[in-house]
Design a protein around this motif. Structure first.
Motif, PDB file in Angstrom:
ATOM      1  N   UNK A  89       2.635  -4.001  16.540  1.00 59.04           N
ATOM      2  CA  UNK A  89       3.606  -3.099  15.291  1.00 59.04           C
ATOM      3  C   UNK A  89       4.421  -4.360  14.434  1.00 59.04           C
ATOM      4  N   UNK A  90       4.440  -3.671  13.315  1.00 62.73           N
ATOM      5  CA  UNK A  90       4.997  -4.292  12.175  1.00 62.73           C
ATOM      6  C   UNK A  90       6.145  -3.980  11.112  1.00 62.73           C
ATOM      7  N   UNK A  91       6.888  -4.224  10.520  1.00 65.42           N
ATOM      8  CA  UNK A  91       8.160  -4.352   9.988  1.00 65.42           C
ATOM      9  C   UNK A  91       8.441  -5.136   9.264  1.00 65.42           C
ATOM     10  N   UNK A  92       7.843  -5.505   7.517  1.00 67.05           N
ATOM     11  CA  UNK A  92       7.463  -6.329   6.621  1.00 67.05           C
ATOM     12  C   UNK A  92       8.565  -6.232   5.256  1.00 67.05           C
ATOM     13  N   UNK A  93       9.297  -6.514   5.024  1.00 66.79           N
ATOM     14  CA  UNK A  93       9.427  -6.163   3.530  1.00 66.79           C
ATOM     15  C   UNK A  93       8.588  -7.598   2.787  1.00 66.79           C
ATOM     16  N   UNK A  94       8.513  -7.181   1.544  1.00 72.13           N
ATOM     17  CA  UNK A  94       7.408  -8.403   0.540  1.00 72.13           C
ATOM     18  C   UNK A  94       8.105  -7.855  -0.927  1.00 72.13           C
ATOM     19  N   UNK A  95       8.681  -8.885  -1.528  1.00 72.58           N
ATOM     20  CA  UNK A  95       9.305  -9.643  -3.261  1.00 72.58           C
ATOM     21  C   UNK A  95       8.600 -10.394  -3.608  1.00 72.58           C
ATOM     22  N   UNK A  96       7.793  -9.149  -4.756  1.00 70.92           N
ATOM     23  CA  UNK A  96       7.071 -10.490  -5.940  1.00 70.92           C
ATOM     24  C   UNK A  96       7.143 -10.753  -6.919  1.00 70.92           C
ATOM     25  N   UNK A  97       7.906 -11.298  -7.765  1.00 70.66           N
ATOM     26  CA  UNK A  97       7.769 -11.486  -9.164  1.00 70.66           C
ATOM     27  C   UNK A  97       7.417 -12.240  -9.923  1.00 70.66           C
ATOM     28  N   UNK A  98       7.459 -11.301 -11.172  1.00 68.55           N
ATOM     29  CA  UNK A  98       6.421 -11.693 -12.376  1.00 68.55           C
ATOM     30  C   UNK A  98       5.478 -11.102 -12.385  1.00 68.55           C
ATOM     31  N   UNK A  99       4.597  -9.672 -11.540  1.00 73.10           N
ATOM     32  CA  UNK A  99       3.371  -9.041 -11.976  1.00 73.10           C
ATOM     33  C   UNK A  99       3.247  -8.801 -13.247  1.00 73.10           C
ATOM     34  N   UNK A 100       1.758  -8.950 -13.512  1.00 75.46           N
ATOM     35  CA  UNK A 100       1.222  -8.524 -14.595  1.00 75.46           C
ATOM     36  C   UNK A 100       0.836  -7.652 -14.538  1.00 75.46           C
ATOM     37  N   UNK A 101       1.113  -6.696 -14.989  1.00 75.47           N
ATOM     38  CA  UNK A 101       0.339  -5.267 -15.317  1.00 75.47           C
ATOM     39  C   UNK A 101      -0.266  -5.003 -16.441  1.00 75.47           C
ATOM     40  N   UNK A 102      -1.655  -4.107 -16.835  1.00 80.28           N
ATOM     41  CA  UNK A 102      -2.153  -4.381 -18.021  1.00 80.28           C
ATOM     42  C   UNK A 102      -1.998  -2.131 -18.644  1.00 80.28           C
ATOM     43  N   UNK A 103      -2.351  -1.661 -19.280  1.00 79.00           N
ATOM     44  CA  UNK A 103      -2.869  -0.530 -19.636  1.00 79.00           C
ATOM     45  C   UNK A 103      -3.697  -0.211 -21.079  1.00 79.00           C
ATOM     46  N   UNK A 104      -3.790   0.758 -20.583  1.00 82.55           N
ATOM     47  CA  UNK A 104      -5.468   1.571 -21.827  1.00 82.55           C
ATOM     48  C   UNK A 104      -4.544   1.954 -22.665  1.00 82.55           C
ATOM     49  N   UNK A 105      -4.344   1.532 -23.708  1.00 82.60           N
ATOM     50  CA  UNK A 105      -3.886   2.283 -24.556  1.00 82.60           C
ATOM     51  C   UNK A 105      -4.850   3.452 -25.262  1.00 82.60           C
TER      52      UNK A 105
END
Length: 696
Positions: free
Chosen positions: A521-537
């Protein structure tokens, strides 16, 4: 063949992995061996005791302050798996993404795994932009959370380490053939043994032809043609020096299916079994891996390993590239923008590790010092064709007369990086252990130089010999591909982008029940900064996409899993995860949930041995409700897929022969798997597969 009325009996429970016996040794004393006699068919082949990738050495899972799942070869074989995705279904922390263009995408703890940094093969960073040759694997290790201190650039959700089959001195020859109701076939040879007194080998050859259930507009069936050849040779130069060399080649050609389209309600537009691409669209890849590893045993406590791998990946992709218009309705016309493209990836990796043990002031240290490097090159040629306006029901347009060979402007990208790392697992007494580690990482790339210094610390408490409580803190670092967005067809072309960083806190417990069932069993918290997100137009006359950096992502969750033997005849691997994932401090996606990140997911695969010759399998794989896009405008319903299987062992002409029948999605459930609004994967209906395997 549809199997709509099938009686199913499936037993649910927590299951895991167990150690069959324990032994203690001392360099200055003799070793005592406890002999255990077991009656019946019991053999715990679901059991795994360590994970070589998590600590970069064979450290017990009970001494690993990290959540790790190991999927052994037995389960891969029982499920008749042909792709890595079919194997990774056995861990609820992994969710499937798009399967467009004959490759698979996955997310770990809600973070998408990169083709270049999310996968390892025997500890080497591995370019995975294709369907992996899983017939060469002895097991798959799912390493949860940031692992950058040992491997460098990697996603915060974790890593997939594919451990390959190795030579042995014992003779081995297995032949197998399997087929399904669509007429697909796979033939495999797995051989090994001794070449000379000090030289052993392992060879795998696979020929596979696949007929898919979805068809093109002209009625043609989508197909796939794959060949795999692999050879590993190991030679013992002396009592203390061993060299291992390997080569494998994959040829994989398939028709393209970029996925189905969804409307605003999350329903599939057009027929479920109709492909929007044209029948002449295809992808054709050739992948070669060549490498060697040298192991030198300095003494019984210390060893040095040096490894090198060179991966050559060449691909031609002839696309019809259909584009979904806004407010598209079934039967409407749509635009395809065909092109022919050639890709050349070259991955060169190397590492040197020094592993050893020593005792200082009564404290035992398991030490690792090492360095690894990557040299990356990519080249692309591409020729575009004229746009095609197509209305479903019309005659399919002819294949455009275009070729990537007419492109005279080679587009290239290259970089290299190296890292220095150390790790120390300190045993203070029989109850307490502390693990510390660190890494210095440097990337050299024109316009995108990056460097980082990463820490890791963990504390383990063992209330008993068979249980562990732990807490860890780790960080990750992912340099971006450039300092600015380089795609001229992106609305934010030229925008400066920052490096991506992550950090995780994880608290967990492991308990080995009855010496054969490991509960986690595990409890976790992950924080990530600066994610690139591309969306189709859609319907934008000037741009194809828009790319932004999301600021922060915070993923919190709880995992529980179990693996091993419940009784002498009942074995299983199961897991469940609750995930709360969201974007923070982002102008576009503030408060939203990343695509294909369900709150709840679960998996179960089990085997029950009725007799020494007959065994039954049953599995359930659940993905909860998910969003199809980061804007959270389209929702995909949750689903449960039920699989059944059976194996019968026989002796024919003095040879062992196994017959296996599997039925995937036995309830013929309609569901949507991974992928977004314009590339979603439609789940397969009821599919029966049959295999015959013989051993010599």
């Amino acid at each position: 063949m549809k199997l709509n009325q099938v009686f199913i009996g499936i037993s649910l429970g927590f299951i895991g992995l167990s150690n069959a016996a324990y032994a203690e040794g001392n360099n200055n004393k003799g070793t005592s061996i406890e002999i255990i006699s077991i009656n019946g068919t019991y053999f715990n082949d679901y059991q795994v005791e360590d994970a070589s990738g998590a600590m970069r050495s064979n450290v017990s899972l009970l001494e690993t302050a990290q959540s790790v799942t190991v999927i052994p070869e037995t389960i891969i074989d029982e499920q008749l798996a042909t792709t890595l995705g079919e194997v990774l279904n056995n861990d609820a922390s992994l969710s499937p993404g798009s399967k467009q263009r004959n490759r698979e995408v996955f997310s770990a703890r809600g973070f998408q795994l990169s083709s270049s940094t999310g996968y390892l093969r025997d500890g080497h960073q591995h370019w995975s932009h294709y369907q992996q040759p899983i017939e060469t694997l002895s097991r798959v290790e799912v390493i949860k959370g940031p692992s950058s201190i040992l491997y460098g650039q990697s996603a915060p959700g974790g890593l997939i380490n594919m451990v390959t089959k190795q030579p042995s001195a014992s003779p081995l020859l297995e032949l197998s053939a399997d087929t399904d109701q669509n007429g697909s076939t796979r033939f495999m040879l797995d051989a090994g043994g001794e070449i000379t007194t000090d030289t052993n080998y392992r060879a795998v050859v696979v020929k596979q032809d696949v007929n898919f259930a979805r068809n093109y507009h002209n009625g043609e069936t989508r197909t796939r043609d794959r060949f795999l050849g692999s050879l590993v040779v190991e030679h013992q130069l002396s009592d203390s020096l061993v060299i291992n060399g390997y080569y494998d080649r994959t040829n994989d050609k398939a028709g393209l299916d970029t996925g189905a389209w969804l409307d605003s309600k999350g329903d599939v537009i057009s027929e479920n079994n109709t492909i929007n691409d044209f029948s002449w669209a295809f992808t054709d890849i050739t992948v070669e891996n060549l490498g060697a590893k040298l192991t030198y045993f300095i003494n019984p406590l210390w060893e040095v390993k040096v490894g090198y791998n060179q991966q050559q990946f060449n691909r031609q992709r002839f696309e019809s590239s259909p584009k979904i218009p806004s407010d598209y309705q079934s039967g409407d016309s749509y635009i395809s923008k065909p092109y022919d493209r050639s890709d050349d990836w070259q991955f060169k990796t190397a590492f040197i590790d020094l592993n050893g043990e020593l005792t200082i002031a009564g404290i035992e240290h398991k030490l690792l010092f090492g360095a690894n490097s990557l040299d990356y090159y990519y080249g692309q040629l591409k020729t575009n064709g004229a746009a095609i306006n197509y209305t479903p029901g019309d005659i399919e347009p002819l294949k455009p007369a275009i070729s990537f060979t007419t492109d005279t402007s080679l587009s290239t990208s290259q970089y290299d990086y190296y890292g220095l790392y150390f790790q120390d697992l300190m045993t203070l007494n029989q109850y307490w252990q502390v693990a510390i580690g660190g890494r210095y990482d440097k990337q050299n790339k024109e316009g995108a130089n990056n460097e980082s210094l990463l820490p890791k610390i963990a504390v383990l408490y063992h209330p008993s010999d068979h249980s562990t409580l732990y807490a860890n803190y780790s960080e990750g670092f992912e340099p971006q591909r450039s300092e600015t967005i380089e795609n001229e067809q992106d609305k934010n072309f030229g925008m400066r982008i920052d490096a991506t960083t992550s950090k995780q806190i994880e608290i967990g417990a492991k308990w080995e029940l009855s010496e054969r069932l490991l509960l986690n069993s595990a409890i976790f918290t992950i924080e990530k900064s600066g994610t690139l997100i591309s969306e189709q137009l859609l319907d934008d006359p000037n741009y194809e996409s828009i790319t932004t950096q999301s600021g922060r992502q915070i993923h919190k969750g709880i995992e529980m899993s179990a693996q091993g033997a419940i009784t002498d005849r009942w074995f299983a691997i199961t897991s469940v995860m609750y995930l709360d994932a969201s974007y923070k401090e982002d102008q576009t996606y503030e408060g939203n949930t990343p695509a294909d990140a369900p709150k709840w997911s679960a998996s179960l695969w089990s085997r029950y041995e009725l007799t020494e010759k007959l065994a039954l399998n049953a599995g359930i794989f659940y993905q909860g409700e998910r969003y199809a896009d980061n804007a959270n405008t389209v929702t995909k319903d949750g689903y449960s897929r039920v699989d059944l299987g059976a194996t019968y062992q026989a002796a024919i002409a003095g040879k062992k022969v196994a017959f296996r029948l599997n039925i995937e999605n036995v309830l013929d459930t309609n569901y949507l798997a991974g992928g977004g609004i314009n590339n979603v994967t439609i789940g397969e209906g009821s599919t029966a597969r049959f295999e015959v395997k013989t051993s010599f």
